[in-house]
Scaffold this active site. Sequence first.
Site, PDB file in Angstrom:
ATOM      1  N   ASP A 106       0.865  -1.172   0.000  1.00  0.00           N
ATOM      2  CA  ASP A 106       0.000   0.000   0.000  1.00  0.00           C
ATOM      3  C   ASP A 106       0.911   1.233   0.000  1.00  0.00           C
ATOM      4  OD1 ASP A 106       0.990   0.116   2.590  1.00  0.00           O
ATOM      5  OD2 ASP A 106      -0.922  -0.342   3.549  1.00  0.00           O
ATOM      6  N   GLU A 108       1.741   3.330   2.259  1.00  0.00           N
ATOM      7  CA  GLU A 108       2.650   3.412   3.399  1.00  0.00           C
ATOM      8  C   GLU A 108       3.779   2.407   3.238  1.00  0.00           C
ATOM      9  OE1 GLU A 108       3.260   6.096   5.946  1.00  0.00           O
ATOM     10  OE2 GLU A 108       1.208   5.958   5.213  1.00  0.00           O
TER      11      GLU A 108
END
Length: 947
Positions: A106, A108
């Site tokens: 993702d 992050e």
Amino acid sequence: MSPTSETAHGGRRLVIVESPAKAKTIKGYLGPGYVVEASVGHIRDLPNGAAEVPEKYTGEVRRLGVDVEHDFQPIYVVNADKKAQVRKLKELLAESDELYLATDEDREGEAIAWHLQEVLKPKVPVHRMVFHEITKDAIRAAVANPRELNTRMVDAQETRRILDRLYGYEVSPVLWKKVMRGLSAGRVQSVATRLVVERERERIAFRSAEYWDLTGTFSTGRAGDASDPSSLVARLNAVDGRRVAQGRDFGPDGRLKSDQVLHLDEANARALAAALANASFSVRSVESKPYRRSPYAPFRTTTLQQEASRKLGFGAKSTMQVAQKLYENGFITYMRTDSTTLSDTAVSAARAQVTQLYGASYLPDRPRTYAGKVKNAQEAHEAIRPSGDRFRTPAETGLTGDQFKLYELIWKRTVASQMKDAVGNSVTVKIGGRSSDGRDAEFSASGKTITFHGFMKAYVEGADDPNAELDDRERRLPQVAEGDALSAEELSVDGHATKPPARYTEASLVKELEEREIGRPSTYASIIGTILDRGYVFKKGTALVPSFLSFAVVNLLETHFGRLVDYDFTAKMEDDLDRIAQGEAQAVPWLRRFYFGEGDDHNAGVASGAGNGDGDHLGGLKELVTDLGAIDAREISSFPVGDGIMLRVGRYGPYVERGEKDEEGHQRADVPEDLAPDELTVEYAEELLAKPSGDFELGADPETGNQIVAKDGRYGPYVTEILPDGTPKTGKNAVKPRTASLFKSMSLDTVTLADALKLMSLPRVVGTDAEGVEITAQNGRYGPYLKKGTDSRSLENEDQLFNITLEEALAIYAQPKQRGRAAAKPPLKELGTDPVSERPVVVKDGRFGPYVTDGETNATLRTDDSVETITPERGYELLAEKRAKGPAKKTAKKAAKKAPAKKAPAKKATTAKKAAAKTTTAKTAAKKTTAKKTAAKSSAASAKSGE
């Protein structure tokens, strides 16, 4: 090519994941030739303060950690608690031939991978390894099919991080100056707080309306059975063709929205019931419609949080913590996802289990697919489901406790998503009769029968409203036809009152944020955790209640920073950030517009960004926080209660006040911090003002000159000192005010300055034993006690704290320590079976008062609960709230208590003092290290949430 065959050709490969638990699992799948190590989250982030900023940076850059004058260039520093781990990773990389960055798939995770590459500066080939489940096949496939770093995802995460840093670092200091030190503001946390406050405002403004109606029990006159009852219950629907008012017909002001409906009061309702006592009734119409209900989509992050809250009593944060463990140990797929899509492998596994467990009649001809509902879903993950190409049933997992419960929920939902629809019939029967005074009365009853349960055999979704009827609930009506005669067995008159809108729960707040397209689903748990931790919101059962402090904060933000907490503006910011992530907009011009505003020299030529698009001049964030003179701190923290009473939020908490401080007749009283704002009525405020509460100024400490006051706090009355303005309250030089609870024999209106100084002198050194170990007398949470090293002994009364002698203390320690428990006392009350744990719940009397327990979880009764009045539902609610908090964390002190005490050798008192000083220094160092780790974790959490 498999990992085994690759490593056969020689070489050493370093695989970096985010967590140690994941590293351990993946290492077992890769085998020799692979070294798997964890970064333990982010290794690098924006600095936490000016001290962490390199010396070459000056001015605003040191404060913000972002160079706003030079294209918003972020200043990244390696987190203090990660430096050792970075050294370890560099050493491992120096011995490796290839590097695999296997962080989460993702934004992050992509950013963490990029930071690792930037810091480690590898001279060997680098691969980005991605997977959405931790199984042997998935991990080996990920090694065999790496990809390049996605720089667009990294840019999107970086833009969010910079935006949230600017928002928090510019707006939070305004709250410190105008409301209270230590407060924080955030792009989504502030909006979430506003939602909770606005709901409470609605409750405060709400005026209840009373309305009445009739309920009739009508009989067919024939024998009945389960499939064809002999009677039905119907509610009065209309009188003389005019619909009878129900709760939905009243507005929040307690008035009818329309005069087209008939509002029955008690007298009219009873008169109508009497006039219908001997009436003849018949069936006027029977309307039957087919009923069909399709399965719910597989879980994504927010729907999992909502269902875990409704069905398991888990908070959003605890749900994600449990899900993280399930993912890292290979039980479920990645738990941060916006997707409801299942892979072909997962669909096949689910369909196989449907046939195996429920039979072929429950399996639809074609696999079901689910369209995504989340706008601009950030990643193409699967839905949350059991991992692998064959789902393990909950019984096959070997899981226990919360992990078992959450896995079972995910497993049921996934299997049910591939089952047939539930079908049946819904029926509405209308019954009419004429009263003795000529009025026509019509009653209505609704029923539902399910002829084929389909997916409901596996799973039924919960509801936010505890009174809502679930999908699998049947209501069977008699088989009647138009014109059939019915007799009224009973006509009852029912009174009702409209209720204020329900407070948000964690589940309903998550749903509201998602529906308004505010924030990202993957960050909602951390957002709710933040507003709870900051004291803006507290929990009452499962309800989220705003504190009075949050009213002051939201009032300031709405009045002076309206755009920043505007729901549409915040949602539009989310759209803009997604456009940047998709390459449709540029980050730097957008950030300029947000920070400096339109029309600023910094902003020349900006075509798109954080404005409203209407061409008007929009001041940027920097302009908004510059002019603070217009903010009246007292005004934004004051709220009228009524009858000349004001609620004010002060430095030391909320209080009510009548009149000004210097006026005659001035009254002031503290307000309990856990009081719900809608419960602060004029009557209750009068009670508080009439009681001897508030701050009792006792005088000045002769030694320090600091004022000493007595206060009534959440945990009872206490005394404390008021530190001079400018005293540091945070950081390494922070000074904490001396504070001490009043003894049980003391009261606020009689405590003296001498009493207060005596209380604050504790703990008292009683003396040292023969080996030079110091003995102190202390007052603790559970009463007075002696302490010698790690050995504590209870004292009989509080007075002993000041008068016990060394000889008496040594005599107490000479006695063997009392261990074991007395025979168990019988329960005070039995409440029934808990719907979550399915264990019997009882009320018991404990050392610290009555509590509810199911034998697994204990929850102390609150101040407004009592053994006599507590209901089973309230007991279950207290247990659910306690479970949501998770198990208590072991502190270093508790760990020390469990360790066997080592007997110290005989030594002189001077040596003992040196040892004590050394221990104190070690403790201080440990505290500083812990504080740094906590700050770093907090920073990492903020970075991860980005909001």
